[in-house]
Design a protein around this motif. Sequence first.
Motif, short mmCIF file in Angstrom:
data_model
loop_
_atom_site.label_atom_id
_atom_site.label_comp_id
_atom_site.label_asym_id
_atom_site.label_seq_id
_atom_site.Cartn_x
_atom_site.Cartn_y
_atom_site.Cartn_z
N PHE A 6 0.85 -1.18 0.00
CA PHE A 6 0.00 0.00 0.00
C PHE A 6 0.89 1.24 0.00
CE2 PHE A 6 -2.91 -3.05 2.03
CZ PHE A 6 -4.04 -2.85 1.26
N ARG A 7 0.44 2.21 -0.71
CA ARG A 7 1.18 3.47 -0.73
C ARG A 7 0.51 4.42 0.26
NH1 ARG A 7 1.52 7.41 -5.86
NH2 ARG A 7 2.65 9.06 -4.82
N PHE A 8 0.93 4.37 1.50
CA PHE A 8 0.37 5.26 2.52
C PHE A 8 1.04 6.63 2.42
CE2 PHE A 8 -0.39 1.05 4.44
CZ PHE A 8 -1.76 1.14 4.57
N ASP A 10 2.05 10.19 4.19
CA ASP A 10 2.27 10.88 5.46
C ASP A 10 1.73 12.30 5.29
OD1 ASP A 10 3.08 11.68 7.91
OD2 ASP A 10 5.21 11.86 7.39
N HIS A 11 0.53 12.51 5.77
CA HIS A 11 -0.15 13.79 5.59
C HIS A 11 -0.49 14.32 6.98
CE1 HIS A 11 -3.35 16.49 3.98
NE2 HIS A 11 -2.52 16.53 2.96
N PRO A 12 0.32 15.24 7.53
CA PRO A 12 0.16 15.66 8.93
C PRO A 12 -1.24 16.19 9.29
CG PRO A 12 2.19 16.54 8.01
CD PRO A 12 1.45 15.90 6.89
N GLU A 13 -1.90 16.87 8.34
CA GLU A 13 -3.24 17.41 8.63
C GLU A 13 -4.30 16.31 8.67
OE1 GLU A 13 -1.72 18.89 5.54
OE2 GLU A 13 -0.48 19.97 6.99
N ASP A 14 -4.03 15.20 8.01
CA ASP A 14 -5.01 14.11 7.95
C ASP A 14 -4.27 12.77 7.99
OD1 ASP A 14 -7.33 12.66 7.61
OD2 ASP A 14 -7.45 12.99 5.46
N PRO A 15 -3.73 12.40 9.15
CA PRO A 15 -2.90 11.18 9.21
C PRO A 15 -3.72 9.90 9.19
CG PRO A 15 -3.14 12.13 11.39
CD PRO A 15 -3.85 13.06 10.44
N ASN A 16 -3.11 8.86 8.64
CA ASN A 16 -3.71 7.52 8.72
C ASN A 16 -3.62 7.04 10.16
OD1 ASN A 16 -4.38 6.79 5.93
ND2 ASN A 16 -2.19 6.95 5.58
N TYR A 42 -4.63 -3.33 5.82
CA TYR A 42 -5.09 -1.96 5.58
C TYR A 42 -5.78 -1.40 6.83
CZ TYR A 42 -7.09 2.08 3.23
OH TYR A 42 -7.42 3.36 2.89
N LEU A 43 -6.64 -2.22 7.46
CA LEU A 43 -7.32 -1.79 8.68
C LEU A 43 -6.31 -1.46 9.79
CD1 LEU A 43 -10.36 -4.24 8.94
CD2 LEU A 43 -10.41 -1.81 8.32
N GLN A 44 -5.26 -2.25 9.89
CA GLN A 44 -4.25 -2.02 10.92
C GLN A 44 -3.53 -0.68 10.73
OE1 GLN A 44 -2.04 -5.62 10.22
NE2 GLN A 44 -2.99 -6.68 11.96
N HIS A 45 -3.48 -0.21 9.48
CA HIS A 45 -2.75 1.02 9.19
C HIS A 45 -3.65 2.22 8.91
CE1 HIS A 45 0.31 -2.07 8.70
NE2 HIS A 45 1.17 -1.12 9.03
N ARG A 49 -8.89 5.96 10.65
CA ARG A 49 -8.98 7.11 9.76
C ARG A 49 -7.99 6.93 8.62
NH1 ARG A 49 -8.34 12.51 12.62
NH2 ARG A 49 -6.11 12.10 12.46
N SER A 50 -8.48 7.13 7.42
CA SER A 50 -7.65 7.01 6.23
C SER A 50 -7.70 8.32 5.47
CB SER A 50 -8.17 5.89 5.34
OG SER A 50 -7.57 5.94 4.08
N ASN A 51 -6.53 8.80 5.04
CA ASN A 51 -6.52 10.03 4.25
C ASN A 51 -6.77 9.77 2.77
OD1 ASN A 51 -4.03 9.17 3.24
ND2 ASN A 51 -2.86 10.38 4.70
N ILE A 52 -6.99 8.53 2.41
CA ILE A 52 -7.24 8.19 1.02
C ILE A 52 -8.64 7.66 0.80
CG2 ILE A 52 -6.54 6.65 -0.87
CD1 ILE A 52 -4.58 8.90 -0.17
#
Length: 194
Positions: A6-8, A10-16, A42-45, A49-52
């Motif tokens: 998975f390509r997660f 790193d988005h500080p305003e909306d973190p996974n 995917y659920l573990q990461h 909350r998911s930013n995608i």
Amino acid sequence: MNKYNFRFVDHPEDPNMGLANEEIAFLQKELNLQFPENYIYYLQHAGKRSNIFPVECDIVKLKKYQKQLKDALKERDILSAESLFCFQYNIEYEPLVGQDFETFYFFNLSDPKSPDLYIFGDFITNFDWLGYDKELTNKENFVDFINYKTEEKFRIKEKIKIWDILVWIILIPVFIIILIIIVFQNVKEKIKNL
């Protein structure tokens, strides 16, 4: 390298934010289903909350989605004998048509080694936006689907890579040569027709 690529982002305003294993086990137990391994990862990461791609972890809603999906598929006699898990349901109002458009995202769990990802929902059937119907799409791979959604959402913020610049440097002269050839052919045709 991880088993699931998975390509997660790193988005500080909306973190996974992931779910704990106990929370995932609870969802599986309540639904009486075994989630695919890549979905558990995917659920573990990104389960809380998911930013995608949003993740539904409310058991009441998930149970409701299972019934809604089965009813919608039963109306069309699609995948009626398969074991399915609907993990996301969206409904959006489309003002041009004046209707609600619904979309189900689900796995076909009949093949536990590699369960297929499906999307079942409304789509426009003609160019005047006055007709719509339901369509079943087999996306096949959940990891590829999430990575596509990631690229679609965050493409604008990516830095231009040196490779992209080199490709354009090589392609621009090719386009100019093609343009010159086309112009030359047009001039040649006009001279012949005189």
